[in-house]
Enzyme design. Structure first.
Site, short mmCIF file in Angstrom:
data_model
loop_
_atom_site.label_atom_id
_atom_site.label_comp_id
_atom_site.label_asym_id
_atom_site.label_seq_id
_atom_site.Cartn_x
_atom_site.Cartn_y
_atom_site.Cartn_z
N ILE A 1 -12.39 81.91 33.05
CA ILE A 1 -12.08 83.19 32.42
C ILE A 1 -12.81 84.32 33.15
O ILE A 1 -13.98 84.19 33.50
CB ILE A 1 -12.46 83.18 30.92
CG1 ILE A 1 -12.07 84.50 30.25
CG2 ILE A 1 -13.95 82.89 30.71
CD1 ILE A 1 -12.16 84.46 28.73
N SER A 2 -12.09 85.40 33.42
CA SER A 2 -12.66 86.61 34.02
C SER A 2 -13.38 86.27 35.34
O SER A 2 -12.76 85.76 36.26
CB SER A 2 -13.59 87.28 33.00
OG SER A 2 -13.92 88.59 33.38
#
Length: 286
Positions: free
Chosen positions: A107-108
Site C-alpha cells: 500500500i502507498s
C-alpha cells in the site's frame, strides 16, 4: 475493536535478517492452508498494527508483514537502504520462515516496494496487489496541501495535529467514519531516522520503464477516486503499463479506502486471489 484483538493471533518476533533487526509478524503461518502466504509491504511510517485488521480479515491465508527499519519496533537502520536491498532482505526473511512462493501486496509507499519485489523475485511472486500507489518518481502528484502534511512526521506524534488534518490527509470517507479513531489508535511514530530513510529509499526510483517487461504476474490495482495523496491517475498509469493488470476504483475512497471501504476492499482482494490461474485479464472497473 482494540488493537490487541487484531494482534491476538499474530506471532510477533524480532529477527536478524540480512544484517538488520526487524520486528516481524506472521498470521497462520504454522497452519495448513490451500493458499499461498501474503507478503505485505506497509505505507511510509506505518507499523504492523496499522494493517493488522487486513491480516485478520484474510483469515484463510497465512500473512507476513514486518516493520521497516526505524519504524514501529524495528531498531533504527545504521545505513540507508533502497528498493533492491529491502526486497532482498524480504526474500531472506521468507527463507528464514521457510516460505517459498507468495502473493505480494503493498500500500502507498509499500506498493512501490511490492512492485520492485515482484520484479526482482519474480520466480517466487505469484500475484501482485497494488493499493493506493504509483510508479514512483513518474507519478501524478497529489494535493500540495495533503503532501505537505504527509511529509510531516508530526502526524504520528501529535494527536491534535492528526485529528485536525485527518480529512486533508486521508479523505472525507474515513474521516467521517468510526474507522478514524481505530486507525489512529494503532499508529506508533517512526523514529526521525527511520522516517527519513524511508523517504530517501524511493528517491529517484521509478518502476515505469520496467513494468511492461518485468511485471508479468496477474496484478490487481486498487485506487480511491478521492485520494489526495496518490490520485487515481496513477492507478490508471500503472494499469496501462502492467500487461496483465486490472484496475478497481473505490468510489469516494480516499488514501485509506481499505478502512473506509472495508467490505468492498476485502471482497475485491479475496476474489482476485481466489481466481483460477490465467483467468485475470486487462480490465478496468469502477
Amino acid at each position: 475493536m482494540d488493537v490487541n484483538e487484531f494482534m491476538k493471533d499474530a506471532v510477533v518476533t524480532m529477527k536478524q535478517v540480512a544484517g538488520r533487526t526487524l520486528r516481524v509478524a506472521t498470521w497462520r503461518l504454522d497452519q495448513p492452508s490451500d493458499h499461498l502466504p501474503v507478503l505485505f509491504f506497509n505505507g511510509i511510517g506505518a507499523n504492523i498494527e496499522a494493517v493488522a485488521p487486513l491480516a485478520d480479515h484474510l483469515n484463510e491465508r497465512p500473512f507476513i508483514m514486518f516493520d521497516m527499519p526505524g519504524v514501529g519496533e524495528s531498531p533504527d537502520p545504521l545505513l540507508p537502504y533502497n528498493p533492491f536491498t529491502i526486497s532482498w532482505t524480504a526474500a531472506q526473511l521468507l527463507d528464514q520462515l521457510g516460505v517459498g512462493d507468495v502473493d505480494v501486496m503493498g500500500i502507498s509507499w509499500g506498493g512501490g516496494i511490492a512492485q520492485h519485489f515482484a520484479m526482482q523475485h519474480a520466480e517466487r511472486s505469484r500475484r501482485v496487489i497494488l493499493i493506493a500507489t504509483s510508479a514512483g518518481m513518474l507519478m501524478m502528484p497529489g494535493s500540495p496541501k495533503a503532501l505537505t502534511k504527509m511529509a510531516n512526521p508530526r502526524r504520528y506524534v501529535d494527536a491534535d495535529y492528526m485529528i485536525k488534518n485527518f480529512e486533508t490527509l486521508y479523505g472525507d470517507g474515513l474521516g467521517k467514519s468510526k474507522g478514524k479513531g481505530g486507525h489512529m489508535s494503532r499508529l506508533k511514530p517512526p523514529s526521525p531516522r527511520g522516517y527519513m530513510y524511508q523517504l530517501i529509499c524511493m528517491l529517484g526510483w521509478t518502476s515505469a520503464p520496467a513494468l511492461p517487461f518485468l511485471l508479468k504476474q496477474e496484478t490487481l490495482i486498487m485506487m480511491g477516486d478521492d485520494d489526495a495523496i496518490v490520485p487515481l491517475a496513477n492507478g490508471k498509469f500503472l494499469n496501462m503499463l502492467i500487461p496483465n493488470s486490472e484496475l478497481v476504483v473505490m468510489e469516494g475512497g480516499g488514501h485509506l479506502f481499505l478502512l473506509s471501504h472495508e467490505e468492498e476492499s476485502i471482497s475485491a482482494i479475496q476474489s482476485f486471489l481466489n481466481r483460477k490461474e490465467g483467468a485475470a485479464g486487462k480490465s478496468q472497473a469502477a
